[in-house]
Write a protein that holds these residues in place. Structure first.
Motif, PDB file in Angstrom:
ATOM      1  N   ILE A  65       0.965  -1.318   0.265  1.00 52.76           N
ATOM      2  CA  ILE A  65      -0.222   0.463  -0.156  1.00 52.76           C
ATOM      3  C   ILE A  65       0.855   1.424  -0.118  1.00 52.76           C
ATOM      4  CG2 ILE A  65      -1.987   1.115   1.530  1.00 52.76           C
ATOM      5  CD1 ILE A  65      -2.519  -1.457   2.058  1.00 52.76           C
TER       6      ILE A  65
ATOM      7  N   ARG B 112       3.567   1.387  -1.207  1.00 53.56           N
ATOM      8  CA  ARG B 112       3.931   1.578  -2.779  1.00 53.56           C
ATOM      9  C   ARG B 112       3.127   2.609  -3.176  1.00 53.56           C
ATOM     10  NH1 ARG B 112       9.483  -0.806  -4.180  1.00 53.56           N
ATOM     11  NH2 ARG B 112       9.013   0.792  -5.874  1.00 53.56           N
ATOM     12  N   ALA B 113       2.405   2.108  -3.090  1.00 52.49           N
ATOM     13  CA  ALA B 113       1.080   2.028  -4.516  1.00 52.49           C
ATOM     14  C   ALA B 113       0.809   3.862  -3.918  1.00 52.49           C
ATOM     15  CB  ALA B 113       0.376   1.710  -3.980  1.00 52.49           C
TER      16      ALA B 113
ATOM     17  N   GLU C 238       3.954   5.395  -5.341  1.00 52.63           N
ATOM     18  CA  GLU C 238       4.995   6.074  -6.879  1.00 52.63           C
ATOM     19  C   GLU C 238       3.895   6.533  -8.068  1.00 52.63           C
ATOM     20  OE1 GLU C 238       5.997   3.738  -9.305  1.00 52.63           O
ATOM     21  OE2 GLU C 238       7.306   2.642  -7.583  1.00 52.63           O
ATOM     22  N   GLN C 239       4.902   7.045  -8.891  1.00 54.63           N
ATOM     23  CA  GLN C 239       3.751   7.697  -9.458  1.00 54.63           C
ATOM     24  C   GLN C 239       2.784   8.001 -10.234  1.00 54.63           C
ATOM     25  OE1 GLN C 239       5.852  10.108 -13.146  1.00 54.63           O
ATOM     26  NE2 GLN C 239       5.185  11.898 -12.508  1.00 54.63           N
ATOM     27  N   ALA C 240       1.632   8.314 -10.815  1.00 53.35           N
ATOM     28  CA  ALA C 240       0.192   7.429 -11.015  1.00 53.35           C
ATOM     29  C   ALA C 240       1.395   7.370 -13.063  1.00 53.35           C
ATOM     30  CB  ALA C 240      -0.476   8.439 -11.182  1.00 53.35           C
ATOM     31  N   LEU C 241       0.740   6.347 -13.876  1.00 55.81           N
ATOM     32  CA  LEU C 241       1.138   6.165 -15.205  1.00 55.81           C
ATOM     33  C   LEU C 241       0.573   6.724 -16.295  1.00 55.81           C
ATOM     34  CD1 LEU C 241       3.121   2.869 -14.146  1.00 55.81           C
ATOM     35  CD2 LEU C 241       3.941   5.054 -14.754  1.00 55.81           C
ATOM     36  N   ALA C 242      -0.826   6.068 -15.784  1.00 49.89           N
ATOM     37  CA  ALA C 242      -1.735   6.887 -17.204  1.00 49.89           C
ATOM     38  C   ALA C 242      -3.027   7.029 -16.459  1.00 49.89           C
ATOM     39  CB  ALA C 242      -1.894   5.334 -17.737  1.00 49.89           C
ATOM     40  N   ALA C 243      -3.549   8.018 -18.149  1.00 44.18           N
ATOM     41  CA  ALA C 243      -4.717   8.773 -17.705  1.00 44.18           C
ATOM     42  C   ALA C 243      -5.863   7.599 -16.977  1.00 44.18           C
ATOM     43  CB  ALA C 243      -5.230   9.443 -18.793  1.00 44.18           C
ATOM     44  N   PRO C 244      -7.278   7.890 -17.116  1.00 46.61           N
ATOM     45  CA  PRO C 244      -8.274   6.812 -17.137  1.00 46.61           C
ATOM     46  C   PRO C 244      -8.823   6.044 -18.719  1.00 46.61           C
ATOM     47  CG  PRO C 244      -8.414   7.874 -15.356  1.00 46.61           C
ATOM     48  CD  PRO C 244      -6.890   8.130 -15.916  1.00 46.61           C
ATOM     49  N   PHE C 245      -8.693   4.815 -18.631  1.00 44.50           N
ATOM     50  CA  PHE C 245      -9.801   5.372 -20.386  1.00 44.50           C
ATOM     51  C   PHE C 245     -11.367   5.469 -20.081  1.00 44.50           C
ATOM     52  CE2 PHE C 245      -8.676   0.872 -19.032  1.00 44.50           C
ATOM     53  CZ  PHE C 245      -9.620   0.126 -18.480  1.00 44.50           C
TER      54      PHE C 245
ATOM     55  N   ASN D 147      -1.749   0.580 -22.840  1.00 37.71           N
ATOM     56  CA  ASN D 147      -1.208  -0.057 -21.272  1.00 37.71           C
ATOM     57  C   ASN D 147      -0.530   0.869 -20.551  1.00 37.71           C
ATOM     58  OD1 ASN D 147       0.735  -1.543 -20.109  1.00 37.71           O
ATOM     59  ND2 ASN D 147      -0.557  -3.430 -20.111  1.00 37.71           N
ATOM     60  N   ALA D 148      -0.902   1.540 -19.787  1.00 40.22           N
ATOM     61  CA  ALA D 148      -0.115   2.135 -18.157  1.00 40.22           C
ATOM     62  C   ALA D 148       1.008   1.567 -18.570  1.00 40.22           C
ATOM     63  CB  ALA D 148      -1.016   1.802 -17.294  1.00 40.22           C
ATOM     64  N   ASN D 149       1.663   1.001 -18.711  1.00 40.42           N
ATOM     65  CA  ASN D 149       3.449   0.074 -18.324  1.00 40.42           C
ATOM     66  C   ASN D 149       4.231   0.928 -19.542  1.00 40.42           C
ATOM     67  OD1 ASN D 149       2.933  -2.039 -16.128  1.00 40.42           O
ATOM     68  ND2 ASN D 149       2.250  -2.942 -16.802  1.00 40.42           N
TER      69      ASN D 149
ATOM     70  N   LEU E 197       7.099   3.143 -19.487  1.00 41.03           N
ATOM     71  CA  LEU E 197       8.422   3.047 -20.331  1.00 41.03           C
ATOM     72  C   LEU E 197       8.912   3.622 -21.620  1.00 41.03           C
ATOM     73  CD1 LEU E 197       8.041  -0.854 -20.606  1.00 41.03           C
ATOM     74  CD2 LEU E 197      10.298   0.704 -19.292  1.00 41.03           C
TER      75      LEU E 197
END
Lengths: 351, 337
Positions: free
Chosen positions: A20, A22-23, A26-33, A141-143, A147
């Motif tokens: 939790i 780490r969650a 972590e920086q948010a990675l992607a916008a919601p679809f 994909n957020a990953n 990257l």
């Protein structure tokens, strides 16, 4: 075994807490679809009066400065491909999706030179093309995006095209980054003018009830581009009356009870719509539906129904032609109904 | 430890190491094995995009395949011994369906795309709630009868599956969301990165250590509970520890790799056929075989870009099932629990 029960519980709790923590860090990675809370990419000119450098600010807060017009652009969505071919110089497009060669998917099938690489949005493939700009979809994909960011590659996300406005926003986003705003505006104006021309023809005409439907029960309600298309072509999306929104699956019973005048279906494969038409005609349940009785089941190549660029107007035109035919036959029918019986029989003999 | 076990262990570790190195050479981008090896072992610099691919894409993906495969096989081995049932697998106590439901809800709500930790956390929460429910339903007067546990697991698992189907049906209104859910449920390692490794690695080390510490109790439990009680095994406590550890292994595996069938069910049987039921040998061997199986399957997918849409779970079953049937045919009467 001498492991203490409480020690075990403490260890498990520690793992949960670590996850939790780490969650949160972590920086948010992607916008919601999800269309409800999509956050756009924004572009800022750093020096006033100068086209470059530009700052791209992603929804996640990631910033990247591009100093010159991109020369190796990779698109990972079909909408991105179609926008690029219209706005960017061909030699600046490094890769487009393989979908541009799929006839059922792309309205621009055959327009992309073979020299441009085709990708499948695979991260290794994208990185190996050494792009200086990557266009992704809202659902990418957020990953993959993470990257790209970590590799220092600027990314712009296209909005999910649920309306003509979203199409226009996407065009202007790409136009702005390529510094071809005028070209983008001209394309948008041409789309708006085409839509206005189509609308003129139907201003005082009777509007048919149109149902977008396929064999698996897929249909489309308000808040979608299909809905906008039906309205622009002079029809009424019959599903709007039910309050159903977006792409959905409806029961056959509901579809029949709506009694559409026209059924619109996407033709993914050759003759796909022909089989759909036969299926409805042969099904006893559909025999009293207006569209089936009068053979108004329209199959339009799916690319025209799914395009998220102004090319979609081509699909609107096709639908508008069919609606026009329906209106003409409807007028004839009404005219015949209003004629005295003896004239009707004379007319039938004459025909 | 028998010579056979040591031989098998050396061969399987060598195979795993070979596969791992080969896997670094597999992918859509053209990076030669020599380049990969010189970068890893000699630290020679490569083009930045090649370094990114090796460091950030291939390395974590291969490591994840190893850890997820090992976790599932280890969990399956423990569950089969605990339940003395050859059909026991990670799905039997409903934990995997709970993890799947949690993950599906995260994708459906659009939260999975906000942060890569959200999906694993939801899967873990789904798993924990399921385990709590199953345990609460099954426990009778402080005792945990196996029959009740199985029935509670099946019932809660069925409920979870129904809820997942409901969420999937609702999500089909958003085609991309529906597609993401369908692909996730079929398992895969595409796009997984270091954060996923950091999530699962400590859990795996911790849980495997716990499970391995109980290897004597597992051997005794295989003979029967009455015998276990008579030789002083605290059956209830042992079960609780082992179920907790396997649930954690399953939840973290599913949360990072989606639904991967077959490994937790069949790999333990393959290991049993090779080494027997002594858990001191069986657990490490099954764990390594699980890692080999999943890494091999993933290597196959990475060998051709056209395969990228094939779900990993499909590949594991396609490779493993015929091999298992072959072993079964050769040693017809040797599968015993």
């Amino acid at each position: 075994m001498s492991i203490n029960y409480k020690t075990f519980i403490v260890c498990v709790s520690l793992i949960c807490l670590t996850v939790i923590y780490r969650a949160n860090s972590e920086q948010a990675l992607a916008a919601p679809f999800s269309g409800n809370h999509f956050i756009e990419t924004t572009i800022q000119n750093i020096e006033p009066q100068q086209a470059y450098p530009k700052k791209i600010i992603d929804a996640t807060g990631f910033e990247h400065i591009i100093k010159a017009p991109p020369k190796r652009i990779v698109s990972t969505s079909l909408a991105g491909d179609e926008i690029l071919i219209h706005l960017a110089p061909l030699n600046s497009i490094a890769s487009v999706t393989y979908l541009v060669d799929v006839k059922g998917a792309s309205t621009q099938h055959g327009q992309f030179p073979k020299s441009i690489h085709r990708n499948r949005a695979n991260i290794e493939e994208i990185l190996s093309l050494t792009p200086d700009l990557v266009i992704v979809a809202s659902y990418t994909n957020a990953n993959t995006i993470s990257l790209l960011f970590s590799s220092g590659i600027p990314v712009i996300r296209l909005n999910e095209a649920k309306s003509y406005q979203a199409i226009e926003d996407n065009i202007m986003l790409v136009a702005e980054i390529l510094n071809v705003e005028e070209k983008g505006k001209a394309w948008i104006n041409s789309m708006e003018n085409n839509l206005a021309d189509i609308a003129k023809d139907f201003s005082n005409q009777q509007k048919p009830k149109v149902l977008s439907y396929d064999l698996s029960g897929g249909s489309t309600g308000a808040g979608s581009l299909i809905d906008a298309m039906i309205t622009s072509a002079g029809g009424i999306n019959v599903l709007d009356s039910t309050g159903i929104q977006g792409d959905t699956k409806i029961s056959q019973e509901l579809a029949i009870s709506l009694n559409p005048d026209i059924i619109l279906t996407g033709d993914w494969q050759l003759d796909g719509a022909k089989y759909f038409r036969q299926h409805l005609k042969n099904s006893p349940a559909w025999q009293h539906v207006n569209a089936v009785q009068k053979n108004n089941i329209i199959g339009i190549q799916s690319a025209w129904l799914t395009s998220a660029t102004p090319h979609r107007v081509g699909g609107v035109k096709l639908l508008a032609e069919k609606i026009k035919q329906w209106q003409n036959s409807s007028e004839e029918h009404n005219l015949e109904s209003s004629l005295p019986k003896n004239k009707q029989s004379q007319r039938t003999q004459h025909d | 430890m028998t010579k056979k076990f040591i031989g098998l262990l050396i061969v399987s570790i060598a195979l795993l190491a070979g596969l791992f190195i080969s896997s670094l050479n597999l992918g859509a981008a053209d990076i030669s094995l020599a380049e990969s090896l010189s970068y890893i072992f000699n630290g020679e610099s490569l083009a930045p995009w090649k370094q990114t691919i090796l460091q950030e894409v291939r390395f974590p993906r291969s490591l994840l395949a190893i850890i997820v495969g090992a976790s599932l096989a280890c969990a399956g081995t423990v569950l089969q011994s605990l339940f003395r049932n050859p059909l026991a697998s990670p799905s039997i106590i409903g934990v995997s369906s709970g993890a799947s439901l949690g993950a599906i809800v995260a994708i459906f709500l659009g939260l999975a795309a906000i942060n890569i930790w959200i999906l694993p956390i939801f899967a873990f929460i789904g798993c924990t709630i399921t385990l709590f429910l199953v345990y609460t339903l099954a426990v009778q007067n402080g005792q945990l009868p196996m029959g009740s546990l199985l029935l509670a697991g099946v019932a809660v698992g069925a409920f979870n599956t129904a809820m997942s189907a409901l969420v999937l049906a609702l999500s089909l209104q958003e085609w991309e969301v529906g597609k993401a859910i369908v692909f996730w449920t079929m398992g895969g390692l595409e796009g997984r990165a270091w954060p996923h490794v950091f999530l699962i690695l400590p859990v795996f080390i911790f849980c495997f250590s716990v499970v391995f510490a109980f290897y004597r109790d597992l051997n005794i439990l295989l003979i029967g509970e009455t015998h276990a009680l008579s030789v002083g095994v605290d059956v209830e406590k042992t079960r609780l520890f082992l179920l907790g550890a396997t649930a954690l292994l399953i939840a973290t595996s599913i949360s990072v790799a989606g639904g991967i069938a077959f490994i937790g069910l069949v790999v333990p049987h393959i290991a049993r056929l090779l080494i027997g039921n002594e858990h001191k040998q069986l657990l490490p061997l099954a764990t390594i075989l699980g890692a080999i199986t999943l890494l091999s399957a993933d290597c196959l997918l990475r060998s051709n870009i056209e395969f990228h849409r094939v779900p990993l779970g499909v590949v594991t079953a396609t490779i493993g099932a015929p091999f298992f049937l072959y072993l079964l045919y050769k040693q017809k009467n040797e599968i015993r629990l």
